[in-house]
Design an enzyme around this catalytic site. Structure first.
Site, PDB file in Angstrom:
ATOM      1  N   HIS A   1      -0.672   2.492  -6.564  1.00 11.94           N
ATOM      2  CA  HIS A   1      -0.381   1.086  -6.872  1.00 11.94           C
ATOM      3  C   HIS A   1      -1.097   0.595  -8.133  1.00 11.94           C
ATOM      4  CE1 HIS A   1       1.065   0.317  -2.565  1.00 11.94           C
ATOM      5  NE2 HIS A   1       2.048  -0.048  -3.345  1.00 11.94           N
TER       6      HIS A   1
ATOM      7  N   TYR B   1       6.334  -5.932 -16.194  1.00 17.15           N
ATOM      8  CA  TYR B   1       6.160  -4.788 -15.289  1.00 17.15           C
ATOM      9  C   TYR B   1       7.500  -4.365 -14.682  1.00 17.15           C
ATOM     10  CZ  TYR B   1       5.012  -2.122 -11.129  1.00 17.15           C
ATOM     11  OH  TYR B   1       4.987  -1.154 -10.164  1.00 17.15           O
ATOM     12  N   LYS B   2       8.308  -5.324 -14.325  1.00 13.96           N
ATOM     13  CA  LYS B   2       9.595  -4.996 -13.708  1.00 13.96           C
ATOM     14  C   LYS B   2      10.625  -4.546 -14.748  1.00 13.96           C
ATOM     15  CE  LYS B   2       8.923  -8.067  -9.707  1.00 13.96           C
ATOM     16  NZ  LYS B   2       9.222  -7.242  -8.533  1.00 13.96           N
TER      17      LYS B   2
ATOM     18  N   TYR C   1       3.600 -11.993  -5.708  1.00 18.79           N
ATOM     19  CA  TYR C   1       3.288 -10.942  -4.737  1.00 18.79           C
ATOM     20  C   TYR C   1       2.524 -11.497  -3.552  1.00 18.79           C
ATOM     21  CZ  TYR C   1       4.328  -7.653  -8.558  1.00 18.79           C
ATOM     22  OH  TYR C   1       4.922  -6.939  -9.557  1.00 18.79           O
TER      23      TYR C   1
ATOM     24  N   ASN D   1      11.124  -5.891  -1.445  1.00 19.31           N
ATOM     25  CA  ASN D   1      10.632  -5.897  -2.812  1.00 19.31           C
ATOM     26  C   ASN D   1      11.864  -5.994  -3.716  1.00 19.31           C
ATOM     27  OD1 ASN D   1       8.625  -5.644  -4.851  1.00 19.31           O
ATOM     28  ND2 ASN D   1       9.334  -3.538  -5.192  1.00 19.31           N
TER      29      ASN D   1
ATOM     30  N   GLU E   1      14.790  -3.828  -2.497  1.00 23.79           N
ATOM     31  CA  GLU E   1      14.377  -2.714  -1.642  1.00 23.79           C
ATOM     32  C   GLU E   1      13.986  -3.254  -0.269  1.00 23.79           C
ATOM     33  OE1 GLU E   1      12.432   0.062  -5.177  1.00 23.79           O
ATOM     34  OE2 GLU E   1      11.110  -0.961  -3.773  1.00 23.79           O
TER      35      GLU E   1
ATOM     36  N   ARG F   1       9.288  -5.067   4.775  1.00 24.10           N
ATOM     37  CA  ARG F   1       9.108  -6.051   3.710  1.00 24.10           C
ATOM     38  C   ARG F   1      10.219  -5.855   2.693  1.00 24.10           C
ATOM     39  NH1 ARG F   1       6.437  -4.069  -1.055  1.00 24.10           N
ATOM     40  NH2 ARG F   1       5.763  -6.168  -1.557  1.00 24.10           N
TER      41      ARG F   1
HETATM   42  C1  HEM Z   1       4.848  -0.962  -6.132  1.00 21.09           C
HETATM   43  C2  HEM Z   1       4.607   2.812  -3.139  1.00 21.09           C
HETATM   44  C3  HEM Z   1       3.431  -0.078   0.543  1.00 21.09           C
HETATM   45  C4  HEM Z   1       3.268  -3.774  -2.517  1.00 21.09           C
HETATM   46  C5  HEM Z   1       4.821   0.321  -5.645  1.00 21.09           C
HETATM   47  C6  HEM Z   1       5.053   1.511  -6.426  1.00 21.09           C
HETATM   48  C7  HEM Z   1       4.983   2.556  -5.580  1.00 21.09           C
HETATM   49  C8  HEM Z   1       4.714   2.049  -4.260  1.00 21.09           C
HETATM   50  C9  HEM Z   1       5.161   4.030  -5.916  1.00 21.09           C
HETATM   51  C10 HEM Z   1       5.326   1.582  -7.933  1.00 21.09           C
HETATM   52  C11 HEM Z   1       4.033   1.651  -8.674  1.00 21.09           C
HETATM   53  C12 HEM Z   1       4.239   2.037 -10.145  1.00 21.09           C
HETATM   54  O1  HEM Z   1       4.541   1.140 -10.967  1.00 21.09           O
HETATM   55  O2  HEM Z   1       4.116   3.226 -10.467  1.00 21.09           O
HETATM   56  C13 HEM Z   1       4.297   2.336  -1.872  1.00 21.09           C
HETATM   57  C14 HEM Z   1       4.184   3.162  -0.694  1.00 21.09           C
HETATM   58  C15 HEM Z   1       3.849   2.361   0.326  1.00 21.09           C
HETATM   59  C16 HEM Z   1       3.743   1.020  -0.201  1.00 21.09           C
HETATM   60  C17 HEM Z   1       4.440   4.668  -0.624  1.00 21.09           C
HETATM   61  C18 HEM Z   1       3.635   2.772   1.761  1.00 21.09           C
HETATM   62  C19 HEM Z   1       2.491   2.767   2.341  1.00 21.09           C
HETATM   63  C20 HEM Z   1       3.277  -1.329   0.037  1.00 21.09           C
HETATM   64  C21 HEM Z   1       2.930  -2.479   0.812  1.00 21.09           C
HETATM   65  C22 HEM Z   1       2.864  -3.519  -0.023  1.00 21.09           C
HETATM   66  C23 HEM Z   1       3.199  -3.028  -1.360  1.00 21.09           C
HETATM   67  C24 HEM Z   1       2.695  -2.501   2.325  1.00 21.09           C
HETATM   68  C25 HEM Z   1       2.527  -4.929   0.424  1.00 21.09           C
HETATM   69  C26 HEM Z   1       2.027  -5.833  -0.270  1.00 21.09           C
HETATM   70  C27 HEM Z   1       3.732  -3.335  -3.734  1.00 21.09           C
HETATM   71  C28 HEM Z   1       3.998  -4.213  -4.860  1.00 21.09           C
HETATM   72  C29 HEM Z   1       4.480  -3.412  -5.888  1.00 21.09           C
HETATM   73  C30 HEM Z   1       4.466  -2.055  -5.379  1.00 21.09           C
HETATM   74  C31 HEM Z   1       3.802  -5.720  -4.886  1.00 21.09           C
HETATM   75  C32 HEM Z   1       4.999  -3.884  -7.247  1.00 21.09           C
HETATM   76  C33 HEM Z   1       6.521  -3.941  -7.123  1.00 21.09           C
HETATM   77  C34 HEM Z   1       7.290  -4.654  -8.206  1.00 21.09           C
HETATM   78  O3  HEM Z   1       6.838  -5.651  -8.776  1.00 21.09           O
HETATM   79  O4  HEM Z   1       8.450  -4.265  -8.437  1.00 21.09           O
HETATM   80  N1  HEM Z   1       4.606   0.672  -4.331  1.00 21.09           N
HETATM   81  N2  HEM Z   1       4.018   1.042  -1.545  1.00 21.09           N
HETATM   82  N3  HEM Z   1       3.435  -1.700  -1.283  1.00 21.09           N
HETATM   83  N4  HEM Z   1       4.026  -2.062  -4.080  1.00 21.09           N
HETATM   84 FE1  HEM Z   1       3.976  -0.508  -2.831  1.00 21.09          FE
END
Ligand code: HEM
Length: 343
Positions: free
Chosen positions: A193, A316-317, A37, A225, A265, A223
């Site tokens: 998060h 986690y994934k 990350y 993901n 994504e 970005r």
């Molecule tokens: C995962 C929403 C922005 C990094 C997630 C999750 C949600 C989410 C709902 C899943 C969490 C769960 O397991 O329940 C959002 C929203 C954003 C946003 C609405 C808008 C502001 C960002 C940004 C970053 C980020 C800017 C930059 C670092 C991550 C990461 C994960 C994550 C690293 C884990 C994803 C994975 O491993 O599949 N986010 N996020 N997010 N988000 Fe965000």
């Protein structure tokens, strides 16, 4: 540009498929042989012609089928679209952003004619023509967020900004990687998060939030993901885990190439003009492993990334159970050649 829209499904018989052109333009997310990350934000200011980064809202061969899939999900569970009362203006802001962008970027598919607040919208692929008064909800068949996101690929969250934080106060979420709008609505950036491993300790979320609180209009960022999904299913929600969770157990050495998909994504972030909210479209691209390995440098790199990924991230994934089978399959496409940085 003409797009031929696929007749395909994202559930039951899973007839989803990528054309050779869609495979070539798939947003492969890894620019090196390992993954961790980071705050991987960059300006969303166009990209090479033909790539998903070229236009503000990418429209591709899956558009019509994705919108049908959303319709099915919403009919079964209307809570996938919610907007707290103070978010209606943000919904209008977002409707304007999408309509203006699509009409400018795809004039053969979409038209927007504006005469003051009297607007006329034409969406050819979905056969929609709508005259309405901007900011008057009684002139649309549903709220502005629901109206425009029934016509826009990807999930969409609208974040209110207050108290130096972002709050998930509205969204249309039908193609999510195992999280729930109904659970997260009203939460702030750190709260929703919370389940993500490692990133909190690394300071990723503190830095990302600081950046986003200062996001400017006309300067959107993006970005990538990624995760892994068995079968080309858009609706991998907690609400429907009983439908797709058991499908993970259908992965065998014989089925893995066709059934296991890399799910990417393309996330963009936009400051909205009237409400000062942030729009967060999350556009999902799916590609089976057997299609990925048609691009030798992707097959080679994905093998190394998945083989070496920390266990917490694979857990986690949600693909830890199938990781050995996936890695064995991909190993056949990794000749050990050195790779260069970049995609
Ligand atoms: C995962 C929403 C922005 C990094 C997630 C999750 C949600 C989410 C709902 C899943 C969490 C769960 O397991 O329940 C959002 C929203 C954003 C946003 C609405 C808008 C502001 C960002 C940004 C970053 C980020 C800017 C930059 C670092 C991550 C990461 C994960 C994550 C690293 C884990 C994803 C994975 O491993 O599949 N986010 N996020 N997010 N988000 Fe965000």
């Amino acid at each position: 540009m003409t797009i031929r829209f696929n007749d395909e499904t994202f559930r039951d018989d899973y007839t989803f498929h990528n054309s050779p052109e869609a495979i070539r333009r798939f947003p492969f997310p890894f620019d090196q042989d390992s993954y961790m990350y980071s705050v991987n934000l960059e300006p969303h200011a166009g990209g090479r012609a033909g790539t998903p980064f070229q236009n503000r809202f990418d429209v591709d061969e899956h558009y019509v089928a994705e919108m049908k899939d959303r319709e099915i999900t919403l009919a079964q569970d209307p809570l996938r679209c919610q907007s707290l009362p103070h978010m209606e203006l943000a919904g209008w802001d977002f409707l304007e952003l999408v309509m203006v962008s699509k009409a400018e970027d795809y004039p053969e598919l979409f038209e927007l004619h504006r005469d003051g607040d009297r607007w006329h919208w034409i969406n050819r692929p979905l056969g929609i023509e709508q005259r309405f008064t901007f900011l008057d909800p009684t002139t649309l068949p549903c709220g502005p967020l629901e109206y425009i996101t029934r016509q826009t690929q990807g999930d969409h969250a609208l974040l209110d900004q207050r108290d130096d934080n972002l709050w998930m106060d509205a969204g249309m979420i039908t193609s999510q990687a195992d999280w729930s709008l109904d659970f997260d609505i009203g939460m702030n950036f750190y709260e929703w998060h919370a389940p993500v491993p490692k990133a909190h300790e690394m300071g990723v979320f503190q830095r990302a939030l600081k950046f986003l609180l200062n996001l400017r209009q006309e300067a959107p960022v993006r970005r990538l993901n990624w995760t892994m999904t068995v079968n080309p299913r858009l609706d991998t929600s907690p609400e429907n885990y009983h439908k797709w969770g058991p499908e993970k157990r259908t992965i065998t050495p014989e089925t893995v190439g066709a059934k296991q998909h890399l799910r990417v994504e393309l996330q963009t972030l936009w400051r909205l003009p009237r409400s000062n909210a942030i729009a967060f479209p999350i556009r999902c691209y799916l590609c089976s492993l057997e299609d990925i390995v048609t691009q030798p440098k992707w097959g080679r790199r994905l093998h190394r990334v998945l083989r070496d990924l920390p266990d917490e991230l694979a857990e986690y994934k949600g693909f830890a159970v199938n990781r050995p089978t996936i890695v064995d399959y991909l190993a056949k496409f990794d000749d050990g050649a050195p790779t260069s940085p970049g995609i």
